[in-house]
Scaffold this motif. Structure first.
Motif, mmCIF file in Angstrom:
data_model
loop_
_atom_site.group_PDB
_atom_site.id
_atom_site.type_symbol
_atom_site.label_atom_id
_atom_site.label_comp_id
_atom_site.label_asym_id
_atom_site.label_seq_id
_atom_site.Cartn_x
_atom_site.Cartn_y
_atom_site.Cartn_z
ATOM 1 N N LEU A 30 0.855 -1.181 0.000
ATOM 2 C CA LEU A 30 0.000 0.000 0.000
ATOM 3 C C LEU A 30 0.893 1.234 0.000
ATOM 4 C CD1 LEU A 30 -2.787 1.357 0.252
ATOM 5 C CD2 LEU A 30 -2.512 1.211 2.735
ATOM 6 N N CYS A 31 0.786 2.038 -1.023
ATOM 7 C CA CYS A 31 1.586 3.261 -1.130
ATOM 8 C C CYS A 31 0.987 4.327 -0.207
ATOM 9 C CB CYS A 31 1.608 3.752 -2.576
ATOM 10 S SG CYS A 31 2.668 5.201 -2.822
ATOM 11 N N LEU A 32 1.820 4.891 0.659
ATOM 12 C CA LEU A 32 1.345 5.883 1.618
ATOM 13 C C LEU A 32 1.083 7.238 0.970
ATOM 14 C CD1 LEU A 32 3.679 5.089 4.655
ATOM 15 C CD2 LEU A 32 1.309 4.379 4.311
ATOM 16 N N ILE A 33 1.795 7.529 -0.121
ATOM 17 C CA ILE A 33 1.621 8.815 -0.805
ATOM 18 C C ILE A 33 1.192 8.543 -2.247
ATOM 19 C CG2 ILE A 33 2.644 11.066 -1.283
ATOM 20 C CD1 ILE A 33 2.660 10.411 1.624
ATOM 21 N N PRO A 34 -0.097 8.336 -2.487
ATOM 22 C CA PRO A 34 -0.539 8.078 -3.862
ATOM 23 C C PRO A 34 -0.462 9.339 -4.711
ATOM 24 C CG PRO A 34 -2.418 8.254 -2.390
ATOM 25 C CD PRO A 34 -1.202 8.325 -1.522
ATOM 26 N N GLU A 35 -0.558 9.135 -6.017
ATOM 27 C CA GLU A 35 -0.515 10.255 -6.961
ATOM 28 C C GLU A 35 -1.724 11.148 -6.730
ATOM 29 O OE1 GLU A 35 1.565 12.295 -9.755
ATOM 30 O OE2 GLU A 35 2.095 10.222 -9.252
ATOM 31 N N GLY A 36 -1.500 12.469 -6.748
ATOM 32 C CA GLY A 36 -2.581 13.410 -6.512
ATOM 33 C C GLY A 36 -2.089 14.832 -6.652
ATOM 34 N N PRO A 37 -2.936 15.809 -6.316
ATOM 35 C CA PRO A 37 -2.511 17.214 -6.354
ATOM 36 C C PRO A 37 -1.362 17.456 -5.380
ATOM 37 C CG PRO A 37 -4.903 17.036 -6.199
ATOM 38 C CD PRO A 37 -4.363 15.669 -5.973
ATOM 39 N N PRO A 38 -0.449 18.384 -5.695
ATOM 40 C CA PRO A 38 0.696 18.634 -4.812
ATOM 41 C C PRO A 38 0.301 18.995 -3.389
ATOM 42 C CG PRO A 38 1.025 19.698 -6.937
ATOM 43 C CD PRO A 38 -0.377 19.174 -6.935
ATOM 44 N N GLU A 39 -0.789 19.752 -3.214
ATOM 45 C CA GLU A 39 -1.207 20.146 -1.866
ATOM 46 C C GLU A 39 -1.629 18.935 -1.051
ATOM 47 O OE1 GLU A 39 -2.339 21.412 -4.638
ATOM 48 O OE2 GLU A 39 -1.443 23.433 -4.679
ATOM 49 N N VAL A 40 -2.344 18.008 -1.691
ATOM 50 C CA VAL A 40 -2.813 16.811 -0.983
ATOM 51 C C VAL A 40 -1.621 15.915 -0.624
ATOM 52 C CG1 VAL A 40 -4.254 14.751 -1.158
ATOM 53 C CG2 VAL A 40 -5.055 16.923 -2.122
ATOM 54 N N MET A 41 -0.683 15.744 -1.544
ATOM 55 C CA MET A 41 0.494 14.925 -1.272
ATOM 56 C C MET A 41 1.364 15.550 -0.179
ATOM 57 S SD MET A 41 1.434 14.039 -5.248
ATOM 58 C CE MET A 41 2.926 13.142 -4.846
ATOM 59 N N ALA A 42 1.497 16.876 -0.192
ATOM 60 C CA ALA A 42 2.276 17.556 0.843
ATOM 61 C C ALA A 42 1.631 17.395 2.207
ATOM 62 C CB ALA A 42 2.420 19.035 0.486
ATOM 63 N N GLN A 43 0.312 17.513 2.262
ATOM 64 C CA GLN A 43 -0.388 17.332 3.533
ATOM 65 C C GLN A 43 -0.203 15.917 4.059
ATOM 66 O OE1 GLN A 43 -2.081 19.579 5.294
ATOM 67 N NE2 GLN A 43 -2.863 18.166 6.850
ATOM 68 N N GLN A 44 -0.245 14.931 3.164
ATOM 69 C CA GLN A 44 -0.060 13.537 3.576
ATOM 70 C C GLN A 44 1.355 13.298 4.090
ATOM 71 O OE1 GLN A 44 -2.636 11.738 3.672
ATOM 72 N NE2 GLN A 44 -1.959 9.629 3.962
#
Length: 318
Positions: A250-264
């Motif tokens: 399970l990838c902890l940081i999936p592909e998405g908007p930069p803001e969402v990935m940064a928050q994660q």
């Protein structure tokens, strides 16, 4: 359970410890006093409903298997294992040396002691270096709790200390405003060049956990196999017999908007950051980040250097 309130100012700085909860890990019946913690948080101006984080905290650090893991990785247990390792190593080396002709001299005992101490120190240093990395079994488990508290400028981390013969777990509440770190990380994660983006994606793909999932067999196929191969056994028995599990990444940081990935990223690594911060294991920062005081890196600098590998020289030392 003991509580320490370490802050009474109106405007805390980033990285400042507000509160510490202590719990004896040797007794399985003890736990953190959540109600008292909630009252102290309210006195600090943090309005978070207890129901939002009580179960998440209990699932993160209060499960018996998690507490056993933390005990076996505690400093007290590691000291005991280091002593046992040293004595076993010394005995084995000394017994081997006695088979040689020079093993009868007293100098041989000195050389054996020096060799055993050197190897033990190397093992302790390797363990200490490993403890500076993120721990999936403790740090990542606090991500769900930190996802709630980071909205109130709080991040949590857990450590253990040796109090006499007792292993004490400490839950740290640290003030940290994530806005500037979130903006900086979002800018780093914004696609610029294809090479940079592929390298960044490769680094993020390394942040995975292994999930064990149950694989349910097809009932129609099981019924056919049951009727053809073993007609005397019931379908229910075959279902239990054929049930199996598989490991899934399970990838902890999936592909998405930069803001969402940064928050994660901030949420996942906040537990590790607090643990290293309060333990004094964070290296010194050469560039001023988002910490108002001190020369330690801020959370986004810590993530960039240790996770994203962007090549910036944020830290000095090791």
């Amino acid at each position: 359970m003991r509580l320490q309130l370490l802050w009474a100012l109106a405007d805390p700085c980033n990285g400042q410890v507000l509160m510490v909860l202590n719990m004896d890990n040797n007794c399985s019946t003890t736990s953190f006093d959540v109600e008292l913690c909630a009252e102290k948080l309210k006195s600090l101006g943090v309005q978070v409903a207890v129901d939002q984080w009580r179960s998440l905290l209990q699932d993160a650090v209060l499960k018996p298997e998690v507490r056993r893991y933390m005990f076996y990785n505690s400093r007290a247990f590691q000291i005991a294992m280091a002593m046992i390792f040293y004595m076993s190593l010394w005995t084995n080396i000394y017994s081997t040396v006695q088979l040689c002709s020079f093993g009868r001299y007293w100098e041989a005992s000195v050389l054996v002691t020096i060799a055993a101490v050197a190897v033990t120190v190397v093992v302790i240093l390797i363990i200490g270096r490993h403890q500076r990395k993120i721990n999936v079994n403790t740090d990542v488990r606090l991500a769900a709790v930190n996802e709630i508290f980071i909205k109130h400028s709080l991040i949590l981390g857990i450590t253990d200390v040796l109090d006499g013969l007792h292993n004490v777990l400490q839950l740290w509440f640290v003030h940290f405003s994530p806005e500037r770190c979130l903006q900086a990380l979002s800018a780093r994660l914004t696609p610029k060049f294809s090479y940079f983006q592929s390298k960044l994606r490769h680094s993020l793909d390394q942040l995975c956990v292994v999930m064990e999932t149950a694989v349910q067999p097809d009932p129609v196929k099981v019924e056919q196999d049951s009727s053809e191969e073993s007609p005397l056994l019931s379908t229910e028995v075959n279902l239990k017999k054929d049930s199996m599990t598989c490991n899934e990444l399970l990838c902890l940081i999936p592909e998405g908007p930069p803001e969402v990935m940064a928050q994660q990223l901030l949420v996942i690594f906040s537990g590790c950051y607090v643990r290293l911060l309060v333990s004094g294991l964070l290296p010194r920062a050469t560039v001023v980040g988002h910490m108002e005081r001190g020369k330690v890196p801020c959370l986004c600098q810590f993530i960039e250097t240790n996770v994203l590998a962007t090549g910036h020289r944020w830290f000095t030392g090791g």
